[in-house]
Design a protein around this motif. Structure first.
Motif, PDB file in Angstrom:
ATOM      1  N   ILE A 499      98.569  44.166 -28.819  1.00 16.40           N
ATOM      2  CA  ILE A 499      97.464  44.137 -27.857  1.00 16.40           C
ATOM      3  C   ILE A 499      97.152  45.590 -27.536  1.00 16.40           C
ATOM      4  CG2 ILE A 499      96.761  43.402 -25.538  1.00 16.40           C
ATOM      5  CD1 ILE A 499      99.117  41.331 -25.742  1.00 16.40           C
ATOM      6  N   ALA A 502      95.347  45.835 -21.705  1.00 14.80           N
ATOM      7  CA  ALA A 502      95.438  44.695 -20.794  1.00 14.80           C
ATOM      8  C   ALA A 502      94.501  44.965 -19.618  1.00 14.80           C
ATOM      9  CB  ALA A 502      96.864  44.534 -20.301  1.00 14.80           C
ATOM     10  N   ARG A 521      86.823  42.902 -19.387  1.00 18.11           N
ATOM     11  CA  ARG A 521      87.464  42.247 -20.547  1.00 18.11           C
ATOM     12  C   ARG A 521      86.417  41.953 -21.630  1.00 18.11           C
ATOM     13  NH1 ARG A 521      88.647  36.126 -19.574  1.00 18.11           N
ATOM     14  NH2 ARG A 521      86.387  36.224 -19.701  1.00 18.11           N
ATOM     15  N   ARG A 525      86.400  43.390 -25.480  1.00 20.79           N
ATOM     16  CA  ARG A 525      86.862  42.413 -26.475  1.00 20.79           C
ATOM     17  C   ARG A 525      86.256  42.571 -27.880  1.00 20.79           C
ATOM     18  NH1 ARG A 525      87.629  36.615 -23.953  1.00 20.79           N
ATOM     19  NH2 ARG A 525      89.840  37.018 -23.741  1.00 20.79           N
ATOM     20  N   SER A 529      91.856  44.133 -29.429  1.00 17.59           N
ATOM     21  CA  SER A 529      92.511  42.965 -28.839  1.00 17.59           C
ATOM     22  C   SER A 529      92.816  43.246 -27.372  1.00 17.59           C
ATOM     23  CB  SER A 529      93.784  42.614 -29.600  1.00 17.59           C
ATOM     24  OG  SER A 529      94.611  43.734 -29.664  1.00 17.59           O
ATOM     25  N   PHE A 531      94.111  41.659 -23.486  1.00 16.69           N
ATOM     26  CA  PHE A 531      94.839  40.600 -22.800  1.00 16.69           C
ATOM     27  C   PHE A 531      94.457  40.652 -21.332  1.00 16.69           C
ATOM     28  CE2 PHE A 531      98.477  38.616 -20.733  1.00 16.69           C
ATOM     29  CZ  PHE A 531      98.669  37.508 -21.550  1.00 16.69           C
ATOM     30  N   ASP A 533      95.119  39.422 -17.522  1.00 18.81           N
ATOM     31  CA  ASP A 533      96.235  38.851 -16.762  1.00 18.81           C
ATOM     32  C   ASP A 533      95.986  39.060 -15.272  1.00 18.81           C
ATOM     33  OD1 ASP A 533      98.611  37.837 -15.920  1.00 18.81           O
ATOM     34  OD2 ASP A 533      99.869  39.432 -16.753  1.00 18.81           O
ATOM     35  N   GLN A 545     103.424  43.881 -19.936  1.00 21.85           N
ATOM     36  CA  GLN A 545     102.680  44.521 -21.022  1.00 21.85           C
ATOM     37  C   GLN A 545     103.491  45.638 -21.673  1.00 21.85           C
ATOM     38  OE1 GLN A 545      99.972  43.309 -22.459  1.00 21.85           O
ATOM     39  NE2 GLN A 545     100.310  41.676 -20.981  1.00 21.85           N
ATOM     40  N   THR A 550     101.815  47.074 -25.128  1.00 21.63           N
ATOM     41  CA  THR A 550     100.376  47.328 -24.937  1.00 21.63           C
ATOM     42  C   THR A 550     100.176  48.769 -24.444  1.00 21.63           C
ATOM     43  OG1 THR A 550     100.163  45.020 -24.343  1.00 21.63           O
ATOM     44  CG2 THR A 550      98.310  46.447 -23.767  1.00 21.63           C
TER      45      THR A 550
END
Ligand code: ATP
Length: 599
Positions: A499, A502, A521, A525, A529, A531, A533, A545, A550
């Motif tokens: 990832i 994050a 995000r 994207r 990649s 993530f 959270d 992470q 990450t």
């Protein structure tokens, strides 16, 4: 001490891989299958990134390499031509007591007293067993140990209460004839072919016997002519392929290092034979010293091309985060080389489970082999398929008549000798070999030859494991209350990190923060990649992470919403995994900054 530490480290790594979803045992709910592994969500991304980096470096960023994706099951003759049917085997031994199987070359030499028995008789009914058996007893251990093990062996032979016969002893030094785990005698070494077999079609007959490929390379040779004719490439050029390979390894071990199903990334780089280079350019350029020889030149022979690929491959490993000091460039000794190989360099990584030298330094285990394989492979497929693998080289044809006669003779002779050696080695009758080699040398003078090849062959899974071992670190980091705690952090290079970034809203019960975080995000994207959270304290989310490796974390807080004034509006906190440094960055700067650091 050092070994205890490294096995403890390996245990931590294996447990993290399971806990965080990098690697699971295959078919775990049924007790697993030895030598087979599955990659969980993080492992799957890691592997994909490794393969993408390799593919990009080896094909897309070069003009002289094209790709191939061939089938796993090929015509069985492929494996006869390549030599796998007859010689792709390891010597194996079995423990006579436990039946455990070992690779003969992996048995550690041991010293002690060997106890031999000629057989045993059952005390209860007088039945005899005349199988010879032996047990190695280490110095200082009681001889009764040998008798206990021997009795177990004869019990397995069907005697309820064995009375041992013909005991005699002998000192044994550095022997590999006994199971290191229990001292029991091993069987004589015997070859075991590593190819996994299957049947193609509805009938399980010898005619339908096929193999799951033990390497991806052979398809490249088998398709060489098709690729050459369709890709508009000219020598020197390469064909790259990655994909699954299968080997029925006797002892799968060291986590995923030696598996029975794994993936390879292989390049076959086809070059002119040195005689053709010399004919066209007057001479063959020679290596001027160690290190990268620079941009490829037309007058390079196999030695410079080999050196070039060794250095390119090491540079690749460095570019995805393996430090040079963790790698070893091992030149195989002449007695270790395959008969057709002119030179092979193994690139080793110092895994925590690697053997150590007398100074305690890790020796390393193979990640990749880079072999100069002469024209062996294409010649073999030419012999077995009856299809021409020779190419026509316009430049050679034009250059040949302009050579001095003495040069012509010398080059033709050198080429004849090489072809003759190959044909004799492969068992052609002397007369046939002589004639064929003369024809091949004659063809050279008209511009025809079978290309030579340099083969860098790497394993995806071994590289994934090396990157995981290299990334694993423990340091101290403050928890939510500011107290220092041990943090596990996977320091993956951003290029291969599963990832890349994050995204966290500071609080999940503030709809404005959540909305903004989801916008960030969605902005990131398409490029990498991501993530998202929102659950738990922010410190804990960072820690999760860190364990996933990450490299960047983006936090959306009240400043982002402009609550502390317009100057901080639409800025976020960008946190760096390794340094844990945080800085304020404008949202519209995020994409270029992160793309720049993760590609
Ligand atoms: P080893 O000596 O460790 O068995 P090898 O020399 O037989 O390896 P190659 O046939 O040269 O290996 O295969 C090329 C690469 O494929 C290796 O460098 C390794 O990265 C990978 N590879 C080979 N066998 C396995 C295996 N059983 N499990 C995982 N990867 C493997």
């Amino acid at each position: 001490m050092a070994e205890a530490k490294t096995s403890e480290l390996m245990e931590k790594i294996v447990s993290l891989c399971k806990r965080r979803g990098f690697i699971f045992q295959s078919s775990e709910i049924y007790g697993g299958l030895n030598g087979f592994w599955d990659y969980g969500p993080l492992g799957a991304e890691l592997k994909r990134n490794i393969k993408d980096c390799w593919w990009r470096t080896m094909t897309r960023l070069r003009d002289d390499v094209v790709g191939l994706e061939a089938t796993i099951i090929m015509h069985p003759r492929v494996w006869e031509a390549s030599g796998h049917t007859s010689t792709f085997s390891d010597l194996m031994v079995d423990c006579l007591l436990t039946k455990k199987r070992f690779r003969a070359d992996q048995i550690e030499p041991q010293t002690g007293t060997a106890y031999f028995y000629t057989g045993a008789k059952d005390k209860t009914n007088g039945t005899a067993c005349e199988n010879a058996f032996a047990v190695l007893v280490a110095k200082g251990k009681h001889p009764d140990y040998a008798r206990k093990v021997a009795r177990q062996f004869y019990q397995l032979c069907g005697l309820a209460e064995p009375d041992l016969r013909g005991e005699r002893t002998e000192d044994a030094t550095q022997t590999t004839r006994y199971n290191p785990e229990n001292g029991a005698l091993l069987t004589e070494p015997r070859p075991f072919n590593l190819m996994l077999k299957t049947y193609v079609g509805p009938v399980e007959s010898a005619d339908n016997l096929s193999y799951l490929r033990p390497e991806t390379a052979q398809a490249i040779f088998a398709q060489f002519k098709n690729v050459l004719e369709t890709s508009r490439q000219k020598l020197p050029f390469g064909v790259a392929q990655m994909g699954k390979a299968f080997r029925n390894e006797i002892n799968p071990r060291n986590f995923t290092f030696r598996s029975r199903e794994f993936e390879q990334m292989e390049l076959e780089f086809f070059i002119r034979p040195d005689e053709a280079v010399a004919a066209i350019f007057g001479s063959v350029a020679q290596p001027s010293g160690p290190g990268h020889p620079g941009e490829p030149q037309p007058n390079w022979g196999w030695q410079l091309w080999h050196q070039y690929w060794v250095e390119e491959r090491i540079a690749f490993y460095e570019s995805i985060g393996l430090p040079r000091a963790s790698l070893v460039e091992y030149w195989q000794k002449p007695e270790e080389l395959a008969h057709y190989a002119r030179a092979t360099v193994d690139i080793l990584y110092k895994f925590p489970f690697s053997k150590r030298d007398e100074k305690g330094e890790l020796l390393g285990e193979e990640l990749e082999g880079i072999a100069a394989r002469s024209d062996f492979d294409l010649s073999q497929h030419q012999r077995f398929s009856g299809k021409q693998m020779a190419v026509f080289d316009e430049e050679l044809k034009a250059a040949w008549p302009k050579l001095q006669p003495a040069n012509q003779t010398a080059l033709r002779d050198a080429y004849f000798q090489a072809r003759h050696r190959y044909l004799l080695k492969l068992g052609e009758p002397a007369e046939k070999a002589e004639k064929q080699a003369r024809d091949d040398a004659e063809a050279l003078t008209k511009g025809y030859y079978v290309p030579h090849v340099i083969e860098p062959s790497a394993g995806v899974d071994r590289l994934a494991l090396a990157l995981i071992c290299n990334a694993y670190a423990e340091d101290q980091a403050p928890d939510d209350k500011g107290n220092l705690e041990t943090r596990v952090v996977m320091k993956f290079h951003p290029r291969i990190a599963p990832i890349k970034v994050a995204v966290f809203p500071l609080l999940k019960n503030k709809p404005e923060l959540v909305k903004k975080a989801k916008q960030v995000r969605d902005l990131l994207r398409p490029h990498m990649s991501v993530f998202y959270d929102e659950a738990g304290a922010i410190g804990r989310r960072y820690r999760r992470q860190d364990e996933a490796g990450t490299p960047f974390g983006v936090t959306i807080d009240f400043d982002t919403l402009g609550e502390k004034g317009p100057e901080l509006k639409d800025t976020v906190t960008l946190r760096e995994r390794d340094s844990m440094k945080q800085e304020r960055v404008r949202i519209d700067e995020l994409v270029p900054r992160l793309v720049d650091r993760t590609r």
